[in-house]
Scaffold this motif. Structure first.
Motif, mmCIF file in Angstrom:
data_model
loop_
_atom_site.group_PDB
_atom_site.id
_atom_site.type_symbol
_atom_site.label_atom_id
_atom_site.label_comp_id
_atom_site.label_asym_id
_atom_site.label_seq_id
_atom_site.Cartn_x
_atom_site.Cartn_y
_atom_site.Cartn_z
ATOM 1 N N GLY A 3 50.693 -39.296 -31.679
ATOM 2 C CA GLY A 3 51.433 -40.318 -30.968
ATOM 3 C C GLY A 3 52.909 -40.309 -31.297
ATOM 4 O O GLY A 3 53.328 -39.793 -32.332
ATOM 5 N N LYS A 5 56.522 -43.012 -30.710
ATOM 6 C CA LYS A 5 56.957 -44.373 -30.411
ATOM 7 C C LYS A 5 58.467 -44.366 -30.303
ATOM 8 O O LYS A 5 59.150 -43.707 -31.084
ATOM 9 C CB LYS A 5 56.515 -45.315 -31.533
ATOM 10 C CG LYS A 5 57.015 -46.735 -31.400
ATOM 11 C CD LYS A 5 56.543 -47.585 -32.550
ATOM 12 C CE LYS A 5 57.654 -47.758 -33.532
ATOM 13 N NZ LYS A 5 57.428 -48.791 -34.541
ATOM 14 N N GLU A 7 61.900 -47.188 -28.846
ATOM 15 C CA GLU A 7 62.245 -48.548 -28.444
ATOM 16 C C GLU A 7 63.516 -48.568 -27.622
ATOM 17 O O GLU A 7 64.353 -47.678 -27.737
ATOM 18 C CB GLU A 7 62.464 -49.424 -29.682
ATOM 19 C CG GLU A 7 61.265 -49.525 -30.576
ATOM 20 C CD GLU A 7 61.468 -50.489 -31.742
ATOM 21 O OE1 GLU A 7 62.360 -51.363 -31.663
ATOM 22 O OE2 GLU A 7 60.714 -50.373 -32.719
ATOM 23 N N TYR A 36 54.681 -46.352 -26.503
ATOM 24 C CA TYR A 36 53.894 -45.409 -27.288
ATOM 25 C C TYR A 36 53.340 -44.317 -26.369
ATOM 26 O O TYR A 36 52.831 -44.617 -25.287
ATOM 27 C CB TYR A 36 52.699 -46.115 -27.943
ATOM 28 C CG TYR A 36 53.083 -47.233 -28.873
ATOM 29 C CD1 TYR A 36 53.165 -47.025 -30.243
ATOM 30 C CD2 TYR A 36 53.364 -48.511 -28.382
ATOM 31 C CE1 TYR A 36 53.507 -48.057 -31.103
ATOM 32 C CE2 TYR A 36 53.706 -49.542 -29.240
ATOM 33 C CZ TYR A 36 53.772 -49.316 -30.595
ATOM 34 O OH TYR A 36 54.118 -50.340 -31.441
ATOM 35 N N ARG A 38 50.567 -40.977 -26.371
ATOM 36 C CA ARG A 38 49.376 -40.527 -27.089
ATOM 37 C C ARG A 38 48.871 -39.243 -26.465
ATOM 38 O O ARG A 38 48.885 -39.107 -25.230
ATOM 39 C CB ARG A 38 48.299 -41.605 -27.009
ATOM 40 C CG ARG A 38 47.051 -41.270 -27.810
ATOM 41 C CD ARG A 38 45.982 -42.317 -27.622
ATOM 42 N NE ARG A 38 45.410 -42.122 -26.283
ATOM 43 C CZ ARG A 38 44.815 -43.080 -25.582
ATOM 44 N NH1 ARG A 38 44.755 -44.299 -26.040
ATOM 45 N NH2 ARG A 38 44.314 -42.824 -24.407
ATOM 46 N N CYS A 122 51.864 -42.230 -21.609
ATOM 47 C CA CYS A 122 52.034 -43.559 -22.201
ATOM 48 C C CYS A 122 50.675 -44.230 -22.380
ATOM 49 O O CYS A 122 49.881 -44.309 -21.443
ATOM 50 C CB CYS A 122 52.939 -44.424 -21.323
ATOM 51 S SG CYS A 122 53.362 -46.001 -22.096
ATOM 52 N N GLN A 124 50.539 -47.311 -24.468
ATOM 53 C CA GLN A 124 50.742 -48.727 -24.773
ATOM 54 C C GLN A 124 52.226 -49.055 -24.695
ATOM 55 O O GLN A 124 53.071 -48.222 -25.026
ATOM 56 C CB GLN A 124 50.241 -49.024 -26.186
ATOM 57 C CG GLN A 124 50.466 -50.437 -26.664
ATOM 58 C CD GLN A 124 49.891 -50.673 -28.053
ATOM 59 O OE1 GLN A 124 48.848 -50.134 -28.408
ATOM 60 N NE2 GLN A 124 50.570 -51.489 -28.842
ATOM 61 N N THR A 136 51.446 -57.176 -25.147
ATOM 62 C CA THR A 136 51.059 -55.766 -25.199
ATOM 63 C C THR A 136 50.247 -55.405 -23.969
ATOM 64 O O THR A 136 49.380 -56.172 -23.550
ATOM 65 C CB THR A 136 50.209 -55.497 -26.465
ATOM 66 O OG1 THR A 136 51.013 -55.773 -27.615
ATOM 67 C CG2 THR A 136 49.720 -54.072 -26.521
#
Length: 145
Positions: A3, A5, A7, A36, A38, A122, A124, A136
């Motif tokens: 994964g 991540k 922002e 996120y 994955r 994507c 999450q 979420t």
């Protein structure tokens, strides 16, 4: 499972139609978006060999989506009278009309779906409307590769 991540953040105003409390009034947030990616497997060839995705590409995509909403008034379609929309736009205000109620939950889904539509795996997205409150959205099916 692998994964990534990243922002981004943006500032915008909104209100919640058919809500009976403070948020029915026009107000603003510094929204924070945490996305996120994955993947079961890492890339096998080319520049993305042994990567889920190039971080530079991922960051640019998330920031570009946040930039679309930055310093705009997020408006759920059908919640303002046409005359109100006309008056705001004639005064030079930037409005972003959205086909959903402008809750953090719906914005999280919006970001996730847009990223998946751009080929990002994507899984999450978290959207914070305050430093301590976040919604979420978790994609139900595995991302396409």
């Amino acid at each position: 499972m692998y994964g990534l991540k990243t922002e981004a953040s943006f500032d915008s105003a909104h209100f919640l139609a058919d809500y009976y409390g403070k948020c029915e009034n026009l107000h603003g947030h510094r929204w924070r978006v945490v996305a996120y990616l994955r993947a079961d497997e890492l890339g096998a060839t080319g520049t993305q060999r042994d990567m889920v995705c190039d971080f530079g590409v991922f960051k640019r995509e998330v920031r570009a989506l946040a930039e679309e909403l930055d310093h705009t008034f997020l408006v759920e379609e059908g919640t303002l009278a046409p005359a109100t929309i006309e008056a705001l736009t004639s005064e030079g205000f930037s409005l972003t009309m959205l086909p959903f109620r402008t809750t953090a939950e719906n914005l999280a889904r919006h970001f996730c779906e847009r990223l998946r539509g751009r080929g990002m795996p994507c899984s999450q997205v978290d959207v914070y409307e305050t430093p301590l409150n976040c919604a979420t959205y978790v994609a139900e099916e595995p991302p396409a590769r």
